[in-house]
Design an enzyme around this catalytic site. Sequence first.
Site, PDB file in Angstrom:
ATOM      1  N   ASP A  98       5.053 -26.267 -16.271  1.00 55.22           N
ATOM      2  CA  ASP A  98       5.952 -25.871 -17.368  1.00 55.22           C
ATOM      3  C   ASP A  98       6.889 -24.787 -16.823  1.00 55.22           C
ATOM      4  O   ASP A  98       6.431 -23.737 -16.361  1.00 55.22           O
ATOM      5  CB  ASP A  98       5.127 -25.313 -18.535  1.00 55.22           C
ATOM      6  N   ASP A 200      11.176 -25.710 -20.474  1.00 60.45           N
ATOM      7  CA  ASP A 200      11.101 -25.102 -21.808  1.00 60.45           C
ATOM      8  C   ASP A 200      12.503 -24.742 -22.325  1.00 60.45           C
ATOM      9  O   ASP A 200      13.261 -24.062 -21.633  1.00 60.45           O
ATOM     10  CB  ASP A 200      10.253 -23.822 -21.667  1.00 60.45           C
ATOM     11  N   GLU A 255      12.866 -29.928 -22.402  1.00 59.30           N
ATOM     12  CA  GLU A 255      12.596 -29.738 -23.832  1.00 59.30           C
ATOM     13  C   GLU A 255      13.921 -29.297 -24.436  1.00 59.30           C
ATOM     14  O   GLU A 255      14.350 -28.161 -24.256  1.00 59.30           O
ATOM     15  CB  GLU A 255      11.523 -28.686 -24.082  1.00 59.30           C
ATOM     16  N   HIS A 327       1.783 -28.977 -28.164  1.00 62.95           N
ATOM     17  CA  HIS A 327       1.184 -27.689 -28.546  1.00 62.95           C
ATOM     18  C   HIS A 327       2.004 -26.963 -29.612  1.00 62.95           C
ATOM     19  O   HIS A 327       1.590 -25.896 -30.087  1.00 62.95           O
ATOM     20  CB  HIS A 327       1.052 -26.823 -27.294  1.00 62.95           C
ATOM     21  N   ASP A 328       3.179 -27.519 -29.949  1.00 63.98           N
ATOM     22  CA  ASP A 328       4.028 -26.895 -30.986  1.00 63.98           C
ATOM     23  C   ASP A 328       3.994 -27.662 -32.300  1.00 63.98           C
ATOM     24  O   ASP A 328       4.661 -27.248 -33.252  1.00 63.98           O
ATOM     25  CB  ASP A 328       5.500 -26.890 -30.522  1.00 63.98           C
TER      26      ASP A 328
END
Length: 555
Positions: A98, A200, A255, A327-328
Amino acid sequence: MNKTWWKEAVIYQIYPRSFMDSNGDGIGDLKGITSRLDYLKYLGIDVIWLSPVYQSPNDDNGYDISDYQAIMEEFGSMEDFDEMLAEAHKRGIRIVMDLVVNHTSDEHKWFMESRKSEDNAYRDYYIWREGKDAQTPPNNWGSCFSGSAWQYDEETSMYYLHLFSKKQPDLNWDNPQVRKEVFDMMTWWCDKGIDGFRMDVISMISKTEEMPDGAMRGPYGDFSPYCIHGPNVHKYLQEMNEKVLSKYDIMTVGETAGVTVEHAKQYAGENTHELNMVFQFEHVEGEGKYGKWGTEKTPLPKLKKILSRWQTELYGAAWNSLYWDNHDQPRAVSRFGDDRPEYRDLSAKMLATCLHMMQGTPYIYQGEELGMTNYPFQNPSDFRDIESINAYKEWCAEGSVSHEDFWPCIIARSRDNARTPVQWDDSAQAGFTTGTPWIAVNPNYKEINAKAETADTASVFHYYKKLITLRKENPVIVYGKYELLLPDSEELFVYTRTLENEKLLVVCNFSDKETAFTMPEEFVSASCLISNLPNAYDKQEITLKPYEAFVLQKK
Ligand code: TEU
Ligand code: CA
C-alpha cells in the site's frame, strides 16, 4: 487486448492489524500473516494487497506513515517482512504494498523539519498557508475525518492542509524534491522484490494553485474540485511510471476517489503509461441520510447500471478492478446481500458469483471468503476508527442529530465493520489472538470461521475457491465481452460474457423472493458451470429461489 498476469489474477486484501496475531498482544502482525499463507494458497489467490505495515503512530491505523522504509513495531521487524515476502513467493503468491503518499504522518521527519520555520529546507514538502487570521483557516474546506482541513501551527503561525486527520499532513507534489523522495522510496521497495503498489488516494496528489472556499457540504466546504484529479495528477503519474514503475514487472492499482470512466481511461489506459487499473467508488458511495452515513440499500437497477457502465465503457480501453468491500467499507454480505441467518451463506455466494464472473481483476477482502458480517455495535466506545469516532462526535455528541436517529446510520457504514478480527476457528477470540484483541471479535465467530468452512465443501469458502479455479480455467471469464440483460429487473442481475464462440449466462437473484426467469433459448441445453443451489436449469421457464445464482456455459 494484451494478456498479463495481473489481468488473470485474483487479489486478496490483508488488513494486517486484524488478520492474525502471532505474539498474543492482540494486534495482527507479519509473522501472523506468514503463518496463514498456506490457507491463502489453498483458497487459490495469486496476489496479496497488504495494507500499510510501515512505521506509524496509528492515528489512522497505518495510513499515517512516519517512516516509509521501516516496519511498524507492533507488526514486527524488517526481517519478519522479508520472511513473509520470501514465503509468499515460495507459494507463487505476489505481494502488492500500500503506497500512501498523498500525505505522511505529522511524526515523519520531513514534517517535523517542515514545521520548524518558513525557510526550513523541508518547508515546501507540505502545503502551508496564512489563515485569514489565527482563528480563521485559509478557506472553508472540511477534512474527510470531520473538522476543518486546515490545522493551525503555533511554531510559524500558519496553517497546514490535511484532507484526512490532522496527523496526516498533505504532501506538496508540486515540489520536485518530494516526487524524487517518493520515487526513490518506491525503487527501494521494488528492489526488495515486491510485486506492485495499491496507491492510496492517488487522485488527490495534485492540488490547484488557487484554494478558494468550496461549496458547503454539511458544516464545511467541499475540497474536491481543487484536490481531486488536479492539474498535474497525470503528469506526476507518468513521471512515476517512467522513473519507477516501467522498470519492473509489477502491478499498480490506484485508489481514485471520485473517478469516472472517462478519468479511468487516462489513469489506467492500456497505453497511457500511468497505472494498470483503478478502484472506482460509484457503487459504494451512495449518499446516506447524513453524508456517507445511512442505511439505504442501492436499488438493483442503479447498481446494475453503474457496474455495467464500467464493464462496457472500459472494455478494450482500460482494466477494471472488481470489489464489494475493503477495509473502508462495511461487509459485503451485510450491505449488498442479506446477513439474516437463513440467507447469509446463500447471498454471500450469490454476490461472489455476480462479481467474479465480470471482466476485471477481482479483489477479496479478508473474511469476505467466509461470509463474515457487519459487527453488532452497541455504543460509540466500540469504535476504533478515527473516521467513525470523529463523525459520531461531529454529527451527534457535539452536533444536532439525536443518537437514535444517527446510530443506525453510522453502524451500517462504519469502517470498523470490516476491521474486526478474521475469524479463524471457534476457540477463544476466534483463534485470532491468545490475548485481548485491539477491536472486539464478532460474536458470530462460533458459526462463521475458517476452520469450519475449509472442512465443509458446501461453505462460502469453498464456493470462492471454485470461482477462483473457474477463472483460471476459462479465458472467457477474464477476456469475454460483457452484456447486461433485463436492465430494469428489480430482483435479477443477469448478464452474458462472450469470447469467440463461447458464451456464459450469469443469473443472480438479489432478492429474498422467489422470482420467475425466462431462460434465453440458446442456453436451455447449456451446461451449468457453478450454482449456489442444486437446481436444474434445463427448461425455459424457471423459478429462482431467494438469492439463487448460477452460471451456464455454451460452447
Ligand atoms: O481512503 C481514502 C478514502 O477515500 C476513504 O477515506 C473513503 O473516502 C472513506 O473511507 C469512505 O468512508 C484511503 C484509505 O483506504 C483509508 O483507509 C484512509 O483512511 C485514507 O485513504 C487516508 O489515508
Ligand atoms: Ca501481534
